[in-house]
Design a protein around this motif. Structure first.
Motif, mmCIF file in Angstrom:
data_model
loop_
_atom_site.group_PDB
_atom_site.id
_atom_site.type_symbol
_atom_site.label_atom_id
_atom_site.label_comp_id
_atom_site.label_asym_id
_atom_site.label_seq_id
_atom_site.Cartn_x
_atom_site.Cartn_y
_atom_site.Cartn_z
ATOM 1 N N CYS A 99 67.710 36.930 60.025
ATOM 2 C CA CYS A 99 67.675 35.750 60.230
ATOM 3 C C CYS A 99 68.159 35.399 61.952
ATOM 4 C CB CYS A 99 68.467 35.122 59.413
ATOM 5 S SG CYS A 99 68.911 33.140 59.746
ATOM 6 N N ASN A 125 73.012 26.907 60.791
ATOM 7 C CA ASN A 125 71.910 26.317 61.448
ATOM 8 C C ASN A 125 71.910 24.767 60.809
ATOM 9 O OD1 ASN A 125 69.224 25.352 61.598
ATOM 10 N ND2 ASN A 125 68.118 27.408 60.778
ATOM 11 N N CYS A 161 64.019 24.384 58.840
ATOM 12 C CA CYS A 161 63.560 25.512 58.969
ATOM 13 C C CYS A 161 63.218 26.225 57.700
ATOM 14 C CB CYS A 161 64.751 26.696 59.584
ATOM 15 S SG CYS A 161 65.115 26.121 61.094
ATOM 16 N N CYS A 210 59.942 27.798 58.733
ATOM 17 C CA CYS A 210 60.337 29.203 59.244
ATOM 18 C C CYS A 210 59.506 30.160 58.680
ATOM 19 C CB CYS A 210 61.702 29.462 58.918
ATOM 20 S SG CYS A 210 62.344 30.912 59.826
ATOM 21 N N THR A 255 59.364 32.813 57.096
ATOM 22 C CA THR A 255 60.234 33.873 56.555
ATOM 23 C C THR A 255 59.451 35.067 55.846
ATOM 24 O OG1 THR A 255 59.723 32.670 54.150
ATOM 25 C CG2 THR A 255 61.518 31.875 55.161
ATOM 26 N N LEU A 307 59.659 29.993 68.092
ATOM 27 C CA LEU A 307 60.106 29.873 66.504
ATOM 28 C C LEU A 307 61.124 28.621 66.563
ATOM 29 C CD1 LEU A 307 60.374 33.048 65.048
ATOM 30 C CD2 LEU A 307 58.478 31.806 64.956
ATOM 31 N N THR A 308 61.064 27.643 65.676
ATOM 32 C CA THR A 308 61.876 26.544 65.664
ATOM 33 C C THR A 308 63.371 27.345 65.276
ATOM 34 O OG1 THR A 308 60.374 25.050 64.577
ATOM 35 C CG2 THR A 308 62.569 24.566 64.027
ATOM 36 N N VAL A 309 63.353 28.119 64.546
ATOM 37 C CA VAL A 309 64.625 28.965 64.213
ATOM 38 C C VAL A 309 65.396 29.255 65.378
ATOM 39 C CG1 VAL A 309 63.801 30.870 63.204
ATOM 40 C CG2 VAL A 309 66.053 30.299 62.335
#
Length: 450
Positions: free
Chosen positions: A55, A84, A90, A94, A96, A429-431
């Motif tokens: 993560c 977060n 996310c 995300c 994942t 990436l947003t995360v």
């Protein structure tokens, strides 16, 4: 199917309102309480869990899943938000399948990972729907920070700074906050104005003001921000779009995929969004996938993605590629655009050249194929526009066209940090943007408080 769907050219209203509603409904409906508890029970709560290591924001995944399993979704949400604050978005966007779920022990052993993303959405939705805030602002530090860009990096940075007692002003070029989350995510991945609800949740902590229509280099200069505030964080993302480098790409019908997605997200009525009958998308990343799928959902009859390299080279995950295929999108590999075919200035097709790798270098074979198309979307990457930075009279070091930062997000300019897509070394990436904004905020706080 609506009669208008088979119109040649680019047209709106190809489907009925019922079909639009069905096509753009939530891609992954939320879990209810029972489903969440059952899914949480599948977790092995691994020591030194590989999902946690994968993560980008280092959420304690086994902990938040255990809290769901024991009937404590609010505690679970706090575990997520501690790392977060944009955990709700996310959870929806995300990848994942290539991060936490890919390394889940269940995935390795059984081929069916714990649905970490959907569990994260369940917990954060419970907290946000209840309006539950877990953080109180510290006493005012007397310090002010300018944050440029109200996207994922900027919002994460602003929240962490506000909690620490600093006064934050977000400078946003567009009329709405959210950045990529508001303008760049496929509509079926985040429904019901969730991006704006999340912004409201983040800013409810207090100490954060937003000024709209404020673009760096146009409405405000970096030197001005640095003089006015104790620190500056740059999180303005990417503004430029790469060209096709194909003959005739200025023809009517050749469009920017990013602008298409943004327009669709902002539309009050999907029936007003025009789409071609035969659509070709050039690119191999998430923007290409999102543009292609949404073209099909808007009523395009044929949608094709053309990518210059092989399937294994695409930036879009295998899951997203399969999602496109399941929606009727054809993906063609080893093809690059050569010429847009136009009649009287209007696109009617696109000529593509086959490619191959020769000693690691991509080359054209000379063999071409022409696809009929009345709409062509460019989705071949975005670029960072550095002009607004140095237009202020202060030079900031760049690396490969993006802002160069150290491990804490510091730029070469005193008092200025940066994060998100605008920095060198990011993975878009947003995360990851959230993690960079959060970490820069902690560095800023340390610098301001001595």
């Amino acid at each position: 199917m609506a009669q208008g769907q088979f119109k040649d050219g680019i047209a709106a209203g190809r489907l009925s309102q019922a079909q639009y509603s069905e096509n753009f409904s939530d891609l992954h409906p939320p879990l209810d309480r029972h489903e969440a508890v059952v899914e949480a029970d599948r977790c092995y709560f691994c020591y030194d869990a590989p999902c946690l290591q994968a993560c980008p924001t280092s959420i304690d995944i086994p902990m938040f899943i255990r809290q769901i399993a024991t009937g404590n979704p609010l505690g679970s949400a706090k575990t997520i938000f501690d790392q977060n604050i944009l955990g709700g978005m996310c959870a929806r966007v995300c990848p994942t399948e290539t991060l936490c779920e890919e390394v889940c022990v269940r995935e390795v052993a059984e081929g069916k990972p714990v649905q970490i993303g959907r569990l994260q959405r369940y917990a954060t939705d419970v907290a946000m729907e209840a309006g539950r805030q877990f953080y109180e602002r510290a006493a005012s530090s007397g310090k002010t920070v300018a944050v440029v860009g109200a996207g994922p990096a900027g919002l994460a940075c602003a929240h962490r700074l506000a909690v620490s007692g600093h006064a934050v002003t977000l400078y946003e070029a567009k009329p709405k906050p959210g950045g990529l989350n508001e303008y760049g995510i496929a509509a079926y991945k985040t429904v019901d104005e969730f991006a704006q609800s999340e912004v409201d949740y983040v800013t409810a902590v207090g100490g954060i003001s937003i000024e709209y229509g404020m673009a760096l280099g146009r409405d405000i200069a970096l030197a001005e921000l640095a003089a006015k505030h104790d620190a500056v964080f740059l999180g303005m993302g990417l503004a430029g779009v790469n060209a096709l480098r194909a003959e005739g790409e200025d023809a009517s019908g050749v469009e920017n995929a990013v602008e298409f997605i943004a327009g669709l997200r902002q539309a009050d009525d999907l029936a007003t969004i025009p789409v071609g009958r035969r659509v070709v998308v050039i690119g191999g990343g998430m923007t290409a996938i999102d543009a292609a799928i949404q073209s099909k959902l808007l009523g395009a009859e044929e949608v094709t993605i053309c990518y210059r390299r092989g399937k294994e080279h695409m930036n879009a995950s295998e899951y997203e590629q399969d999602l496109a295929a399941s929606n009727g999108v054809v993906i063609r590999h080893w093809q690059q655009p050569k010429r847009v075919v136009a009649v009287n200035g209007t696109t009617v097709g696109i000529e593509l050249e086959y490619t191959r790798l020769v000693e690691g270098k991509l080359v054209g074979t000379g063999e071409v194929v022409t696809l009929a198309a009345d709409q062509v979307f460019k989705a071949i990457g975005q670029t960072f526009d550095a002009a607004p930075l140095n237009g202020s009279g202060n030079a900031i070091a760049l690396e490969k066209g993006r802002i160069k930062v150290d491990e804490e997000g510091r730029t070469s300019m005193t008092k200025v940090w940066a994060g998100g897509d605008c920095i060198f070394g990011g993975d878009d990436l947003t995360v990851s943007a959230v993690a960079q904004g959060r970490d820069a905020a902690m560095s800023i706080d340390r610098a301001l408080m001595g």
